[in-house]
Design an enzyme around this catalytic site. Sequence first.
Site, short mmCIF file in Angstrom:
data_model
loop_
_atom_site.label_atom_id
_atom_site.label_comp_id
_atom_site.label_asym_id
_atom_site.label_seq_id
_atom_site.Cartn_x
_atom_site.Cartn_y
_atom_site.Cartn_z
N THR A 37 0.87 -1.18 0.00
CA THR A 37 0.00 0.00 0.00
C THR A 37 0.90 1.23 0.00
OG1 THR A 37 -1.80 -1.11 1.14
CG2 THR A 37 -1.75 1.28 1.29
N LYS A 51 -7.70 1.66 -2.24
CA LYS A 51 -7.22 1.15 -0.94
C LYS A 51 -7.28 2.26 0.10
CE LYS A 51 -5.28 -1.37 2.25
NZ LYS A 51 -3.98 -2.02 2.31
N LYS A 98 0.67 4.46 8.86
CA LYS A 98 1.33 4.62 7.56
C LYS A 98 0.29 4.87 6.48
CE LYS A 98 1.92 1.99 4.34
NZ LYS A 98 2.00 0.79 3.52
#
Lengths: 296, 296
Positions: free
Chosen positions: A97, A172, A240
């Site tokens: 990701t 995502k 993150k």
Amino acid sequence: MNKRIGFIGLGIMGRPMCQNLINAGYSLTVWNRSQPGIDIVVGYGATAASSPKEVAGKSDVVITMVVDSSDVRQVILGTNGVIEGVRAGMTVIDMSTISPKVTREIAEQLAQKEAKMLDAPVSGGDTGARAGTLSIMVGGPEEAFNECLPILEAMGKNIIHIGANGAGQTVKLCNQIACVLNILGVSESLVLAAKSGVDLKKMHQAVSAGAAGSWMMTNLPPKIMVRDFEPGFMVKHQQKDLRLVMEAAQDLGISLPGASLVHQLFHSVEADGNAEKGTQALVTALEKLADVEVKD
Amino acid sequence: MNKRIGFIGLGIMGRPMCQNLINAGYSLTVWNRSQPGIDIVVGYGATAASSPKEVAGKSDVVITMVVDSSDVRQVILGTNGVIEGVRAGMTVIDMSTISPKVTREIAEQLAQKEAKMLDAPVSGGDTGARAGTLSIMVGGPEEAFNECLPILEAMGKNIIHIGANGAGQTVKLCNQIACVLNILGVSESLVLAAKSGVDLKKMHQAVSAGAAGSWMMTNLPPKIMVRDFEPGFMVKHQQKDLRLVMEAAQDLGISLPGASLVHQLFHSVEADGNAEKGTQALVTALEKLADVEVKD
């Protein structure tokens, strides 16, 4: 003939994904920054290479499953990177990701070598990786998607081609925004109930089935009420992803006040030493603000 | 013998609830602030009374279904209110969504007349009221709950006794907190996707099934993408409930930053003239902050 697959990034996600690819009959050449991951996956039947460049040289499709934008940039575009071993017609699938913008930059660099790229981030965590049931959101050229679909199907179930490069990463991030705001809703509900002295299990039973229901409402309160903060998905990884969301908001010039609020609250969870707990630990930040413990 | 029921508050929720009680065989004496509601429910077979006091005098159980804390206080404790006609052993069921604290005050006043009270707020909207499938969250004495359960079952399906007076209202507020934060998650996801130029239907398909899933994620994006802002639940009613949440937070001395943020964003939706639209209109506030329209 089955394509030869290269796999870079042999962490908690990469290892079971390699296992599933080997089980599906693919031959794997692998590389990792540190040795333990290599030893484990060689144990499954993979062959170790000495660099991402060598992985690319010995493969038809290269998969990267590392942590952040800078890691993907390093293993693909850096010294001894994939790009030095890549050949025309190959496809690189990045399943990490990372930033949609960095994804597009890398895809452009690979295109100069006539290699295609797919961004294919996943959700479902290490449980989904082991079971081969990851959801996979894919951006990139449609012919590359169709060509690589059997490979993705060895690792996941709900596999959707969204659009051009970066679209998989964007979706995502959309997924993560909805997740964290649902966690915040669960946490604030529990804190109000706990401070009011209401029976938490009955509250949970009453609100789970209707319009307040969510995957998070079903799954997190039973853990929180018994103070189980073991990670399904770690706070530091969620953070993150939220940094990527904030970067995307800045790049696009949009305001995401809810996602930003949760990002800040998770800083407090991290400051408390809980970066490696599960994301249900968000409730602990709200508990501090309410001077109460959510416990059944 | 079936209890005689009094019903006060004949609005969009009260009318179908009366219809279902009459269908279940109960005889109803009703009162409303304005005439149209009375005419409609008398048409169903109810008898009109001239005041809440008269309703109480002619009933064994009195149900109130009005808007806010002050309305419930007025019809129960005010001049010609229920309390002037109430008799020992009767039960008053308040099905409005109001303050848990005011609920406890009213229950205490009724107790001085040896009458019991249940707080029994609902979720499911006018659709659920018509279908008789409301979720009902109940606070108050257990014997009163058991005694009144058949009456509640004529109007709802998922009926849970949570605890003492106020507990039903508290859980309703927990429910609303989770609802609005799920709506915020849906809205911010859609805005990021739209500004990124990602296919919205594919995004929705990719995120609905997994950890980001919620009742709101399933149901709102299909409306938002075609710019359908007709109310399931109106913004102005959601704001009333969020004011109750903020009051409860103040009474309890807790901080609910997420619920507070959504409350503020809904002010912007109201300022835009959309107070009577559905709560999916929250997305319009985020669209303004992003200069984009979520449209498929």
